[in-house]
Motif scaffolding. Structure first.
Motif, PDB file in Angstrom:
ATOM      1  N   SER A 133       0.745  -1.152  -0.099  1.00 10.96           N
ATOM      2  CA  SER A 133      -0.044  -0.051  -0.065  1.00 10.96           C
ATOM      3  C   SER A 133       0.834   1.131   0.170  1.00 10.96           C
ATOM      4  N   LEU A 134       1.823   1.345   0.916  1.00 11.67           N
ATOM      5  CA  LEU A 134       2.782   2.458   0.989  1.00 11.67           C
ATOM      6  C   LEU A 134       3.463   2.688  -0.478  1.00 11.67           C
ATOM      7  N   ALA A 135       3.879   1.606  -0.869  1.00 11.37           N
ATOM      8  CA  ALA A 135       4.651   1.603  -2.164  1.00 11.37           C
ATOM      9  C   ALA A 135       3.946   2.190  -3.336  1.00 11.37           C
ATOM     10  N   CYS A 136       2.366   1.817  -3.357  1.00  5.15           N
ATOM     11  CA  CYS A 136       1.503   2.531  -4.306  1.00  5.15           C
ATOM     12  C   CYS A 136       1.033   3.765  -3.928  1.00  5.15           C
ATOM     13  N   GLY A 137       1.574   4.576  -2.729  1.00  6.20           N
ATOM     14  CA  GLY A 137       1.175   5.786  -2.280  1.00  6.20           C
ATOM     15  C   GLY A 137      -0.116   6.080  -1.737  1.00  6.20           C
ATOM     16  N   ARG A 138      -0.415   4.743  -0.877  1.00  6.77           N
ATOM     17  CA  ARG A 138      -1.723   4.829  -0.358  1.00  6.77           C
ATOM     18  C   ARG A 138      -1.363   4.724   1.310  1.00  6.77           C
ATOM     19  N   PRO A 139      -1.895   5.668   2.057  1.00  3.99           N
ATOM     20  CA  PRO A 139      -1.804   5.609   3.355  1.00  3.99           C
ATOM     21  C   PRO A 139      -2.417   4.333   4.068  1.00  3.99           C
ATOM     22  N   VAL A 140      -2.127   4.097   5.209  1.00  2.00           N
ATOM     23  CA  VAL A 140      -2.412   2.665   6.067  1.00  2.00           C
ATOM     24  C   VAL A 140      -2.689   3.218   7.422  1.00  2.00           C
ATOM     25  N   VAL A 141      -3.942   2.512   7.739  1.00  3.06           N
ATOM     26  CA  VAL A 141      -4.633   2.686   9.052  1.00  3.06           C
ATOM     27  C   VAL A 141      -4.397   1.283   9.797  1.00  3.06           C
ATOM     28  N   ALA A 142      -3.672   1.664  11.073  1.00  6.88           N
ATOM     29  CA  ALA A 142      -3.192   0.298  11.533  1.00  6.88           C
ATOM     30  C   ALA A 142      -3.620   0.192  13.064  1.00  6.88           C
ATOM     31  N   THR A 143      -3.790  -0.913  13.537  1.00  2.54           N
ATOM     32  CA  THR A 143      -3.745  -0.970  15.154  1.00  2.54           C
ATOM     33  C   THR A 143      -2.392  -0.952  15.777  1.00  2.54           C
ATOM     34  N   ASN A 144      -2.366  -0.545  16.828  1.00  2.00           N
ATOM     35  CA  ASN A 144      -0.945  -0.313  17.496  1.00  2.00           C
ATOM     36  C   ASN A 144      -0.617  -1.561  18.043  1.00  2.00           C
ATOM     37  N   VAL A 145      -0.886  -2.739  17.755  1.00  2.00           N
ATOM     38  CA  VAL A 145      -0.463  -3.995  18.209  1.00  2.00           C
ATOM     39  C   VAL A 145       0.715  -4.314  17.371  1.00  2.00           C
ATOM     40  N   MET A 146       1.202  -3.782  16.260  1.00  2.00           N
ATOM     41  CA  MET A 146       1.974  -4.177  15.015  1.00  2.00           C
ATOM     42  C   MET A 146       3.197  -3.270  15.029  1.00  2.00           C
ATOM     43  N   GLU A 147       4.366  -3.671  14.579  1.00  2.00           N
ATOM     44  CA  GLU A 147       5.334  -2.815  14.373  1.00  2.00           C
ATOM     45  C   GLU A 147       5.315  -1.854  13.330  1.00  2.00           C
ATOM     46  N   ILE A 148       4.652  -2.107  12.250  1.00  4.51           N
ATOM     47  CA  ILE A 148       4.416  -1.032  11.440  1.00  4.51           C
ATOM     48  C   ILE A 148       3.672  -0.052  11.736  1.00  4.51           C
ATOM     49  N   ALA A 149       2.978   0.046  12.808  1.00  7.66           N
ATOM     50  CA  ALA A 149       2.224   1.170  13.486  1.00  7.66           C
ATOM     51  C   ALA A 149       3.428   2.298  13.769  1.00  7.66           C
ATOM     52  N   GLU A 150       4.496   2.010  14.268  1.00  7.63           N
ATOM     53  CA  GLU A 150       5.498   2.822  14.567  1.00  7.63           C
ATOM     54  C   GLU A 150       6.255   3.807  13.521  1.00  7.63           C
ATOM     55  N   ILE A 152       4.402   4.104  10.706  1.00  8.03           N
ATOM     56  CA  ILE A 152       3.237   4.978  10.121  1.00  8.03           C
ATOM     57  C   ILE A 152       3.352   6.127  11.109  1.00  8.03           C
ATOM     58  N   ARG A 153       3.440   6.067  12.452  1.00  6.87           N
ATOM     59  CA  ARG A 153       3.367   7.214  13.166  1.00  6.87           C
ATOM     60  C   ARG A 153       4.675   8.154  13.039  1.00  6.87           C
ATOM     61  N   THR A 154       5.726   7.668  12.706  1.00  2.51           N
ATOM     62  CA  THR A 154       6.976   8.491  12.786  1.00  2.51           C
ATOM     63  C   THR A 154       6.996   9.344  11.607  1.00  2.51           C
ATOM     64  N   TYR A 155       6.424   8.590  10.420  1.00  2.00           N
ATOM     65  CA  TYR A 155       6.433   9.139   9.207  1.00  2.00           C
ATOM     66  C   TYR A 155       5.296   9.880   8.561  1.00  2.00           C
ATOM     67  N   LYS A 156       4.336   9.669   9.334  1.00  2.00           N
ATOM     68  CA  LYS A 156       3.087  10.424   9.135  1.00  2.00           C
ATOM     69  C   LYS A 156       2.735   9.721   7.856  1.00  2.00           C
ATOM     70  N   CYS A 157       2.396   8.799   7.420  1.00  2.00           N
ATOM     71  CA  CYS A 157       2.050   8.039   6.370  1.00  2.00           C
ATOM     72  C   CYS A 157       0.723   7.179   6.518  1.00  2.00           C
ATOM     73  N   GLY A 158      -0.129   7.563   7.458  1.00  2.00           N
ATOM     74  CA  GLY A 158      -1.311   6.887   7.864  1.00  2.00           C
ATOM     75  C   GLY A 158      -1.725   7.370   9.219  1.00  2.00           C
ATOM     76  N   SER A 159      -2.427   6.662   9.799  1.00  2.00           N
ATOM     77  CA  SER A 159      -2.996   6.892  11.257  1.00  2.00           C
ATOM     78  C   SER A 159      -3.149   5.510  11.941  1.00  2.00           C
ATOM     79  N   ILE A 160      -2.930   5.667  13.494  1.00  2.00           N
ATOM     80  CA  ILE A 160      -2.823   4.558  14.053  1.00  2.00           C
ATOM     81  C   ILE A 160      -4.272   4.392  15.204  1.00  2.00           C
ATOM     82  N   SER A 161      -4.390   3.539  15.539  1.00  2.71           N
ATOM     83  CA  SER A 161      -5.751   3.266  16.572  1.00  2.71           C
ATOM     84  C   SER A 161      -5.449   2.412  17.524  1.00  2.71           C
ATOM     85  N   LYS A 162      -6.187   2.149  18.531  1.00  2.00           N
ATOM     86  CA  LYS A 162      -6.384   1.006  19.411  1.00  2.00           C
ATOM     87  C   LYS A 162      -6.998   0.083  18.862  1.00  2.00           C
ATOM     88  N   PRO A 163      -6.991  -0.974  19.134  1.00  2.00           N
ATOM     89  CA  PRO A 163      -7.902  -2.092  18.662  1.00  2.00           C
ATOM     90  C   PRO A 163      -9.164  -2.209  19.292  1.00  2.00           C
TER      91      PRO A 163
END
Length: 209
Positions: A133-150, A152-163
């Motif tokens: 998704s990121l490679a295609c230029g599409r933001p990602v919304v992910a829960t904070n239970v996985m590493e990719i959330a960090e 996303i948060r650091t580089y502002k390429c989507g948003s993070i939620s609690k589960p």
């Protein structure tokens, strides 16, 4: 030894997954592409992948925004999924894609990708759907239970939620509101962390000897 520890992120073919302009915003298109790939007796992978959570959050989100949710499916939990969609009266807003497709095209036709995992017990910390998704230029919304959330948060390429439903709905809304900012950062993250690098692979192989 610490110097022998190397983190290797998933690689993606950046020549296949290319960024193009998102589709029109008259309908906000959300993609889920991390479906269960098995059914195991005594386990509920359907729930662990966060699919009921996603449907609940999307139902609330779609009350405020014209939206479509597409689920790229793998043939498991078919009856459970269809029953849940019917129970929630989402038949006209949710589309199940239960066949082999051109995933790069699917990402390009969507606005965002959502990864609503409750746990990563049977799922990766860096899901391939998020990387592509990121490679295609599409933001990602992910829960904070996985590493990719960090990332996303650091580089502002989507948003993070609690589960949970409320947090995920808010994350979907935040991603829509801040779409231009997040979308502009996606490809850079993919190029920085997920591009194939022969030198890094050689270094990793040498380290493992």
């Amino acid at each position: 030894e610490a110097q022998k520890i190397h983190v290797i992120y998933p690689w993606v073919d950046l020549s296949k997954f290319k960024p193009i302009d998102p589709p029109p915003f008259n309908e906000f298109r959300i993609l889920f592409a991390s479906a269960p790939n098995a059914e195991v007796l005594g386990e509920n992978i359907f729930e662990e992948k966060g699919i009921p959570l996603l449907l609940e959050a999307f139902k609330e989100f779609s009350k405020e925004h014209k939206a479509k949710l597409r689920l790229l499916w793998r043939g498991y939990y078919n009856d459970v999924l269809k029953s849940k969609i019917k129970e929630m009266k989402l038949e006209g807003k949710v589309k199940i894609i239960n066949k082999v497709v051109d995933t790069a095209k699917l990402f390009s036709e969507s606005h965002i990708t959502v990864i609503p995992f409750i746990t990563t017990r049977r799922s990766p910390e860096i899901p391939l759907s998020g990387v592509e998704s990121l490679a295609c230029g599409r933001p990602v919304v992910a829960t904070n239970v996985m590493e990719i959330a960090e990332l996303i948060r650091t580089y502002k390429c989507g948003s993070i939620s609690k589960p949970d439903k409320t947090s995920l709905r808010e994350a979907l809304n935040k991603c829509k509101v801040n779409y231009a900012v997040y979308q502009a950062n996606c490809r850079n993250v993919a190029e920085r962390y997920f591009a194939f690098d022969a030198d890094k692979l050689a270094e990793f192989i040498e380290c493992c000897k």
